[in-house]
Design an enzyme around this catalytic site. Structure first.
Site, mmCIF file in Angstrom:
data_model
loop_
_atom_site.group_PDB
_atom_site.id
_atom_site.type_symbol
_atom_site.label_atom_id
_atom_site.label_comp_id
_atom_site.label_asym_id
_atom_site.label_seq_id
_atom_site.Cartn_x
_atom_site.Cartn_y
_atom_site.Cartn_z
ATOM 1 N N ARG A 53 0.944 -1.130 -0.098
ATOM 2 C CA ARG A 53 -0.046 0.007 0.136
ATOM 3 C C ARG A 53 0.956 1.186 -0.138
ATOM 4 O O ARG A 53 0.558 2.354 -0.495
ATOM 5 C CB ARG A 53 -0.887 0.065 1.110
ATOM 6 N N TYR A 106 -16.698 16.270 -17.045
ATOM 7 C CA TYR A 106 -16.954 14.634 -17.162
ATOM 8 C C TYR A 106 -17.920 14.646 -15.858
ATOM 9 O O TYR A 106 -17.395 15.480 -14.812
ATOM 10 C CB TYR A 106 -15.635 13.983 -16.674
ATOM 11 N N ASP A 178 -6.872 17.650 -16.239
ATOM 12 C CA ASP A 178 -7.149 16.127 -16.640
ATOM 13 C C ASP A 178 -6.931 16.089 -18.141
ATOM 14 O O ASP A 178 -7.619 16.710 -18.874
ATOM 15 C CB ASP A 178 -8.788 16.069 -16.483
ATOM 16 N N LYS A 203 -8.152 4.819 -19.837
ATOM 17 C CA LYS A 203 -8.242 5.254 -21.167
ATOM 18 C C LYS A 203 -6.964 5.067 -21.905
ATOM 19 O O LYS A 203 -6.651 3.930 -22.325
ATOM 20 C CB LYS A 203 -8.755 6.555 -21.109
#
Length: 383
Positions: A53, A106, A178, A203
């Site tokens: 982690r 978005y 972004d 993406k």
């Protein structure tokens, strides 16, 4: 692996952080599928890793490559683009702060800010991000962040990154971009003045519709440390296998993006000349309002195309169901072409708000199939 800064994009994508394994000589980076790491002496790790982690060699390799491609010094990989977005908000803002967002952002980002950020104590203003006067007018004494997409999702609005960075910095705020639609290959916002770059690596970076991931990249040492601390503390980190798949996709990003752009340009031209299409949104078209700005800050114009159709929502929905090669599905940026109705799918969360999208809008993620086949498929669906 550290490479000279003037090495090319694909060279860095293939080699940074990915030297052959020192134990076996394996050319491809191993997947360090482990939760914990042995320590020979209490508190002394062998290579800086104690628990996945907090850090994992596979994730580190991806982060080094992303930082290099975006011309940053720090990158952090996350379990999703929304995990990256949430980390950015928690690390950069505090209750009482104000941020500016695009009025065609978005839907998932809007939902996070409006439904989670606002109850946490944030305020926001949605503005047409291409209108510099509107951005400037939205700044308040409490503004700490301008949240920018360029191109935006789904209307492909272009924001002038350099100009908005000046507005942000003059106000004592930061600029987050972004960069998901453009990818690091087509645009590097940090070079243009942004403080943070965010990606849904699901993406174009991953590129094959087989992983979920996100990333934050910055050249700011304090922000880089804060992102790592929040990722470790909040736990939304990328797992080693997802990081490995993302890194594999990154190696072919340049060649894929060239084909995406080739195909999208042809599709945009087809749509623009079709009698049943009302308006085409693609920054590569000279009649696009942001074309000149895009030409100055992007290498090419990307693989996303949106358009409005005659006949309204009912006809748009029918067209989405009539394609053969364009798969009706959410998401974008994979090698396969996708078609969707934003108002009923990816942007349903903005219905009834100032960000509501036109109900006759269709969004295409143009893949890398043979262009003649894609054009025939879309023409058949329109006709």
């Amino acid at each position: 692996m550290t490479l000279p800064a003037d090495d090319g994009f694909s060279t860095r994508a293939i080699h940074v952080g990915q030297e052959p394994d020192p134990t076996t000589g394996a050319v491809v980076l191993p997947i360090y599928q482990t939760s914990t790491f042995a320590q020979d002496v209490v508190g002394q790790t062998r290579a800086g890793y104690d628990y996945s982690r907090a850090g994992n060699p596979t994730s580190t390799a991806l982060e080094l490559a992303l930082a290099s491609l975006e011309r940053g010094r720090h990158a952090k990989a996350f379990a999703s683009g929304m995990a990256a977005a949430d980390t950015a908000i928690r690390a950069m803002l505090r209750p009482g702060d104000h941020l500016i967002i695009p009025d065609d952002a978005y839907g998932g980002s809007f939902r996070l800010i409006d439904k989670i950020g606002v109850p946490w104590g944030l305020t926001y203003t949605a503005v047409p991000i291409a209108d510099l006067d509107a951005v400037r007018a939205a700044v308040r004494p409490t503004t700490r962040l301008i949240w920018c997409e360029t191109p935006t999702n789904p209307l492909l609005t272009i924001a002038d990154i350099y100009a908005i960075s000046e507005i942000a910095h003059d106000a004592g705020a930061k600029l987050l971009v972004d960069n998901t639609f453009a990818s690091p290959y087509l645009q590097q916002p940090l070079v243009l003045g942004a403080d943070v770059v965010m990606h849904s690596t699901t993406k174009y970076v991953g590129g094959h519709s087989d992983i979920i991931g996100g990333a934050l990249i910055t050249a700011d040492d304090e922000l880089g440390e804060s992102f790592s601390f929040h990722a470790k503390s909040m736990g939304g980190i990328a797992g080693p296998f997802d990081a490995w798949l993302t890194l594999r996709g990154l190696k072919t990003l340049a060649v894929r993006m060239e084909r995406h752009c080739d195909n999208a340009e042809a599709i945009a031209d087809l749509l623009q000349s079709h009698s049943r299409v009302g308006r085409v949104y693609y920054p590569g078209l000279e009649n696009h309002e942001g074309h000149d700005v895009a030409a100055g800050q992007m290498l090419r114009y990307g693989g996303m195309v949106s358009f409005r159709v005659a006949g309204g929502r009912e006809e748009a929905v029918k067209i989405c169901s009539r394609t053969r090669l364009f798969t009706l599905a959410e998401s974008l940026g994979g090698v396969e072409s996708l078609i969707e109705h934003p108002g009923l799918m990816t942007h349903a969360s903005v219905a009834g708000s100032s960000l509501e999208v036109p109900d006759d809008l269709i969004r295409l993620s143009v893949g890398i199939e043979d262009i003649d086949d894609l054009m025939a498929d879309l023409s058949d669906a329109l006709n």
